[in-house]
Design a protein around this motif. Sequence first.
Motif, PDB file in Angstrom:
ATOM      1  N   MET A  69       0.833  -1.209   0.000  1.00 54.22           N
ATOM      2  CA  MET A  69       0.000   0.000   0.000  1.00 54.22           C
ATOM      3  C   MET A  69       0.866   1.257   0.000  1.00 54.22           C
ATOM      4  SD  MET A  69      -2.811   1.366   2.775  1.00 54.22           S
ATOM      5  CE  MET A  69      -3.999   0.078   2.422  1.00 54.22           C
ATOM      6  N   LEU A  70       1.966   1.220   0.746  1.00 55.96           N
ATOM      7  CA  LEU A  70       2.830   2.387   0.843  1.00 55.96           C
ATOM      8  C   LEU A  70       3.467   2.705  -0.509  1.00 55.96           C
ATOM      9  CD1 LEU A  70       3.856   4.468   2.850  1.00 55.96           C
ATOM     10  CD2 LEU A  70       5.770   2.937   3.371  1.00 55.96           C
ATOM     11  N   ASP A  71       3.969   1.683  -1.203  1.00 57.93           N
ATOM     12  CA  ASP A  71       4.566   1.899  -2.525  1.00 57.93           C
ATOM     13  C   ASP A  71       3.536   2.449  -3.493  1.00 57.93           C
ATOM     14  OD1 ASP A  71       7.015   1.039  -1.635  1.00 57.93           O
ATOM     15  OD2 ASP A  71       6.740  -1.031  -2.314  1.00 57.93           O
ATOM     16  N   ARG A  72       2.322   1.918  -3.430  1.00 57.01           N
ATOM     17  CA  ARG A  72       1.256   2.389  -4.308  1.00 57.01           C
ATOM     18  C   ARG A  72       0.950   3.856  -4.026  1.00 57.01           C
ATOM     19  NH1 ARG A  72      -1.198   2.800  -8.969  1.00 57.01           N
ATOM     20  NH2 ARG A  72      -3.479   2.858  -8.860  1.00 57.01           N
ATOM     21  N   ALA A  73       0.912   4.247  -2.760  1.00 55.65           N
ATOM     22  CA  ALA A  73       0.639   5.637  -2.399  1.00 55.65           C
ATOM     23  C   ALA A  73       1.728   6.554  -2.942  1.00 55.65           C
ATOM     24  CB  ALA A  73       0.532   5.772  -0.883  1.00 55.65           C
ATOM     25  N   LYS A  74       2.983   6.126  -2.830  1.00 48.67           N
ATOM     26  CA  LYS A  74       4.084   6.939  -3.358  1.00 48.67           C
ATOM     27  C   LYS A  74       3.966   7.111  -4.866  1.00 48.67           C
ATOM     28  CE  LYS A  74       7.425   5.662   0.250  1.00 48.67           C
ATOM     29  NZ  LYS A  74       8.665   4.918   0.550  1.00 48.67           N
ATOM     30  N   ALA A  75       3.593   6.040  -5.535  1.00 52.52           N
ATOM     31  CA  ALA A  75       3.451   6.106  -6.988  1.00 52.52           C
ATOM     32  C   ALA A  75       2.321   7.045  -7.396  1.00 52.52           C
ATOM     33  CB  ALA A  75       3.192   4.701  -7.543  1.00 52.52           C
ATOM     34  N   ILE A  76       1.231   7.015  -6.676  1.00 53.06           N
ATOM     35  CA  ILE A  76       0.094   7.885  -6.990  1.00 53.06           C
ATOM     36  C   ILE A  76       0.476   9.344  -6.810  1.00 53.06           C
ATOM     37  CG2 ILE A  76      -2.195   8.590  -6.166  1.00 53.06           C
ATOM     38  CD1 ILE A  76      -2.739   5.618  -5.579  1.00 53.06           C
ATOM     39  N   VAL A  77       1.162   9.657  -5.707  1.00 47.32           N
ATOM     40  CA  VAL A  77       1.564  11.040  -5.458  1.00 47.32           C
ATOM     41  C   VAL A  77       2.551  11.507  -6.524  1.00 47.32           C
ATOM     42  CG1 VAL A  77       2.793  12.561  -3.865  1.00 47.32           C
ATOM     43  CG2 VAL A  77       1.098  10.937  -2.990  1.00 47.32           C
ATOM     44  N   LYS A  78       3.463  10.630  -6.921  1.00 48.83           N
ATOM     45  CA  LYS A  78       4.457  10.989  -7.941  1.00 48.83           C
ATOM     46  C   LYS A  78       3.802  11.267  -9.280  1.00 48.83           C
ATOM     47  CE  LYS A  78       8.820   9.442  -9.942  1.00 48.83           C
ATOM     48  NZ  LYS A  78       9.851   8.359  -9.972  1.00 48.83           N
ATOM     49  N   ALA A  79       2.718  10.534  -9.583  1.00 47.13           N
ATOM     50  CA  ALA A  79       2.022  10.709 -10.859  1.00 47.13           C
ATOM     51  C   ALA A  79       1.189  11.976 -10.899  1.00 47.13           C
ATOM     52  CB  ALA A  79       1.133   9.495 -11.128  1.00 47.13           C
ATOM     53  N   GLY A  80       0.981  12.598  -9.765  1.00 47.38           N
ATOM     54  CA  GLY A  80       0.222  13.840  -9.733  1.00 47.38           C
ATOM     55  C   GLY A  80      -1.255  13.603  -9.955  1.00 47.38           C
ATOM     56  N   ASP A  81      -1.891  14.422 -10.803  1.00 47.86           N
ATOM     57  CA  ASP A  81      -3.338  14.367 -11.000  1.00 47.86           C
ATOM     58  C   ASP A  81      -3.789  13.238 -11.917  1.00 47.86           C
ATOM     59  OD1 ASP A  81      -3.709  16.492  -9.372  1.00 47.86           O
ATOM     60  OD2 ASP A  81      -3.847  17.989 -10.967  1.00 47.86           O
ATOM     61  N   GLU A  82      -2.870  12.560 -12.569  1.00 47.83           N
ATOM     62  CA  GLU A  82      -3.263  11.556 -13.550  1.00 47.83           C
ATOM     63  C   GLU A  82      -4.140  10.451 -12.962  1.00 47.83           C
ATOM     64  OE1 GLU A  82       0.034  10.073 -15.713  1.00 47.83           O
ATOM     65  OE2 GLU A  82       0.732  12.054 -16.339  1.00 47.83           O
ATOM     66  N   PRO A  83      -3.839   9.905 -11.780  1.00 50.82           N
ATOM     67  CA  PRO A  83      -4.701   8.840 -11.261  1.00 50.82           C
ATOM     68  C   PRO A  83      -6.061   9.355 -10.789  1.00 50.82           C
ATOM     69  CG  PRO A  83      -2.523   8.845 -10.204  1.00 50.82           C
ATOM     70  CD  PRO A  83      -2.682  10.144 -10.907  1.00 50.82           C
ATOM     71  N   GLY A  84      -6.239  10.653 -10.649  1.00 52.50           N
ATOM     72  CA  GLY A  84      -7.473  11.205 -10.107  1.00 52.50           C
ATOM     73  C   GLY A  84      -7.187  11.971  -8.841  1.00 52.50           C
ATOM     74  N   ARG A  85      -7.830  13.113  -8.702  1.00 55.01           N
ATOM     75  CA  ARG A  85      -7.516  13.992  -7.569  1.00 55.01           C
ATOM     76  C   ARG A  85      -7.813  13.333  -6.223  1.00 55.01           C
ATOM     77  NH1 ARG A  85     -10.092  19.557 -10.138  1.00 55.01           N
ATOM     78  NH2 ARG A  85      -8.398  19.979 -11.601  1.00 55.01           N
ATOM     79  N   GLY A  86      -8.929  12.635  -6.139  1.00 57.52           N
ATOM     80  CA  GLY A  86      -9.272  11.988  -4.883  1.00 57.52           C
ATOM     81  C   GLY A  86      -8.253  10.947  -4.481  1.00 57.52           C
ATOM     82  N   LEU A  87      -7.717  10.215  -5.467  1.00 57.54           N
ATOM     83  CA  LEU A  87      -6.702   9.207  -5.165  1.00 57.54           C
ATOM     84  C   LEU A  87      -5.429   9.846  -4.630  1.00 57.54           C
ATOM     85  CD1 LEU A  87      -6.908   6.582  -8.062  1.00 57.54           C
ATOM     86  CD2 LEU A  87      -7.380   6.227  -5.635  1.00 57.54           C
ATOM     87  N   VAL A  88      -5.061  10.989  -5.186  1.00 54.82           N
ATOM     88  CA  VAL A  88      -3.848  11.671  -4.721  1.00 54.82           C
ATOM     89  C   VAL A  88      -4.018  12.115  -3.270  1.00 54.82           C
ATOM     90  CG1 VAL A  88      -2.338  13.667  -5.049  1.00 54.82           C
ATOM     91  CG2 VAL A  88      -3.197  12.421  -7.038  1.00 54.82           C
ATOM     92  N   THR A  89      -5.171  12.687  -2.963  1.00 59.33           N
ATOM     93  CA  THR A  89      -5.416  13.110  -1.576  1.00 59.33           C
ATOM     94  C   THR A  89      -5.367  11.913  -0.633  1.00 59.33           C
ATOM     95  OG1 THR A  89      -6.795  14.957  -2.311  1.00 59.33           O
ATOM     96  CG2 THR A  89      -7.066  14.227  -0.035  1.00 59.33           C
ATOM     97  N   GLY A  90      -5.999  10.814  -1.029  1.00 54.78           N
ATOM     98  CA  GLY A  90      -5.974   9.608  -0.202  1.00 54.78           C
ATOM     99  C   GLY A  90      -4.569   9.081  -0.014  1.00 54.78           C
TER     100      GLY A  90
END
Length: 448
Positions: A1-22
């Motif tokens: 989960m931690l690696d996935r969270a880092k990847a989402i934050v690094k990708a910025g808005d591409e995965p979806g804004r709500g996902l980045v906040t989460g």
Amino acid sequence: MLDRAKAIVKAGDEPGRGLVTGALIVLAVNAWDEGDLIGAIEFARTGVRQTFNDGGHECRLHPGLILASFLVDLRLMDEARRTMLLGADGIGRGGWVAGPAIVRSRIDLAEGRPEKAIREARAALEAAAAGGAHPLGASARSALSLAALRSGDLETAIEHGLGDVGAGGPAPPPFDLIRSELVRAQVTEACDGPRAALPGLGRLLDGLVEHDQVLTCDPTAAAWLVRTAVAAGRPGPAEDVVAAADRLAEANPGLPGLVAAEHARGLLHGAPDLLRNAAAEHADPWARASAFEDLDVLLGAADGSRGRTVRCLDEALSCYAAAGAERDAARIRKRLRRIGERRRHWNHRERTADGWGSLTGTEQRISCLVAQGLTNRRIADQLFISVHTVAYHLRQIFRKLNVRSRVELARHVLEHSDDLPDAQTEKSCDGTEGEADSASPHRRPRPE
């Protein structure tokens, strides 16, 4: 989960804004658990900024709630209050509807308003029950238990801090589990002493090597853990706490953790200079009072100087009063009385000649304890006064209210439940206002 969270934050808005906040929330909570308090604060602040910039104010778990919780633990109260105000329209949706009231309860307790903290915690319990948010209900009970313990209401502290033990009730959310276990241990120590509390601390102390959350959830935790372990005859765990507190302070320069580490180390090694510094530098009034009390015990054992004892106890008393900690303030007054020093703190409110409004704060508090079914002996134990004094106050109460039985008195308490004053008025650390000389029975490791 931690690696996935880092990847989402690094990708910025591409995965979806709500996902980045989460993902930012996940990273913030993980950093906090690992002792990276500065990193946790920054992740949470970034999450708050992104949420407001995106216009997504109505998050179910708003990063502002996480940020405010962290800030309260660090006693950065101004920013904590601003964060709660900025997110007032969006913090706490769905299953997290009770979250804001829990954080407000903790803010009130940190700022010396335990009775208001109790009301907020009760509101959180009701919101959690109505929304089916049972884990947050467990967090609300923990907040309620600690506020009640500070205010001197041991019955309520036991009911909500220990009442669900072994009953199979819901556990708090993972990020609040350590805090709840610490509160449970503190209530146990208040009831049965440090030896009884230590077994319940086993998991918290064993995990100190990898997780520092038991030290970060309350600025008073490190000193309390050391005091409890030493009093229980277990210096080994106390040494582990001091080592962990030192690591936490070194990893987070500029944050209040350094003072907590000095307090814990001063207790363990009997270093008066460290305790003096902790007493002067603690941002939390209860922690400051605790350091003065620890310093008194240390200096009194060293040279028995009456002057030093009185000065330390006076400082402890004024700061406990500022923290709204009635039970602790009453314990200090009792120790001062034993050396021939009397300290009273009067609230000069206007009172009517008779009726409920004519009762003093102490008389109202005794009335409430009678309504809870306590005997004169139990009331005396809880308020650190004699049974004869309780009987005297009850005669005054019966006369002023024109009642003839405890049942009638209980009816008066019920009728005026909305008129009960806060246990402490708001005060600065000079203790210029206050009244009730009350506390719960508490087997302290410090000498009475």
